[in-house]
Design a protein around this motif. Structure first.
Motif: not given
Length: 250
Positions: A105, A128, A132, A171, A204, A206
């Motif tokens: 991250t 996660m 993300n 979400r 995001t 996604f």
């Protein structure tokens, strides 16, 4: 002619299956040319035998990294150091980090702070925060070969998240509804799927394939939360909670 985006691919070979490399490169080809390809690990270990032929076939530079201390992941540190070197010495537009093991991250956030895209590949056990933080992240379990006759083995296809489960995921529902609301036209409550997809991508990482759906439109329709209408070759969406202001174009 627009110049292609340049991407550096850094692979944690200890925690990334060699069988997925061709699919990973095919996916990255959608975003640019992967002109730097490196795979990190202890190449003296038999656990990397599966990568032996792949590094030659796909022009990947193997980077030797010894395990200096038992229980410590020296590969992650080597990838981070190389990523920072590349960030400042090469003209790149993006990075791809392939690993399921550790939390990259801070590295991802540092790269993105410099205005570069970061694409991630990893198994579903990937932390996660790393997922993300990426511009786009795709689980390797959902990265499968496209079959022209759709005859891929059922066991190879990712399991679809049910419509009920999608609607029960706050979400996802909030993400989709907020994106549609942000993209509605001035004269009605309809938003184009393309603008909704762009809005989500900017917000995001996604990816509908992580939920078993090939396209964003398929996932949105599965939720049952939106009215859909096709205008020529474009799909438009409207939140069913709206009162239907404005009429649809023919």
């Amino acid at each position: 002619m627009q110049e292609e985006s340049r991407i550096a691919l850094l692979i944690d070979a200890d925690n990334c299956p060699a069988s997925k490399i061709e699919l990973m490169l095919d996916e990255l080809a959608k975003y640019g040319v992967t002109n730097i390809r490196r795979a990190y690990g202890n190449w003296k270990s038999t656990s990397l035998n599966g990568w032996a032929d792949k590094v030659h076939e796909f022009a990947i530079q193997p980077v030797q990294q010894f395990a200096y201390t038992k229980g410590k992941n020296a590969t992650d540190s080597a990838m981070i150091i190389d990523a920072m070197d590349l960030l400042y010495t090469q003209r790149l537009d993006g990075f791809c980090l392939a690993s399921s093991d550790s939390d990259f991250t801070p590295l991802v956030m540092r790269i993105r702070a410099n205005g570069l895209k970061v694409y991630g590949f990893g198994e579903k056990k990937t932390p996660m925060p790393f997922v993300n933080a990426c511009s786009r992240f795709l689980y390797l379990e959902n990265l499968i070969t496209e079959s022209p006759d759709d005859s891929a083995a059922p066991s190879a296809k990712p399991e679809r998240v049910s419509s009920k489960a999608l609607r029960g995921d706050s979400r996802i529902t909030s993400l989709l509804r907020n994106a549609v609301e942000a993209c509605v036209g001035e004269d009605d409550n309809w938003a184009s799927l393309s603008s909704v997809g762009s809005h989500i991508s900017n917000q995001t990482p996604f990816d509908p394939r992580n939920y078993g759906y090939k396209k964003l439109g398929d996932l949105i329709e599965a939720t049952g939360l939106f009215d859909t209408e096709r205008r020529g070759s474009h799909l438009y969406l409207r939140d069913k909670r709206s009162k239907g202001k404005g009429s649809a174009a023919a």
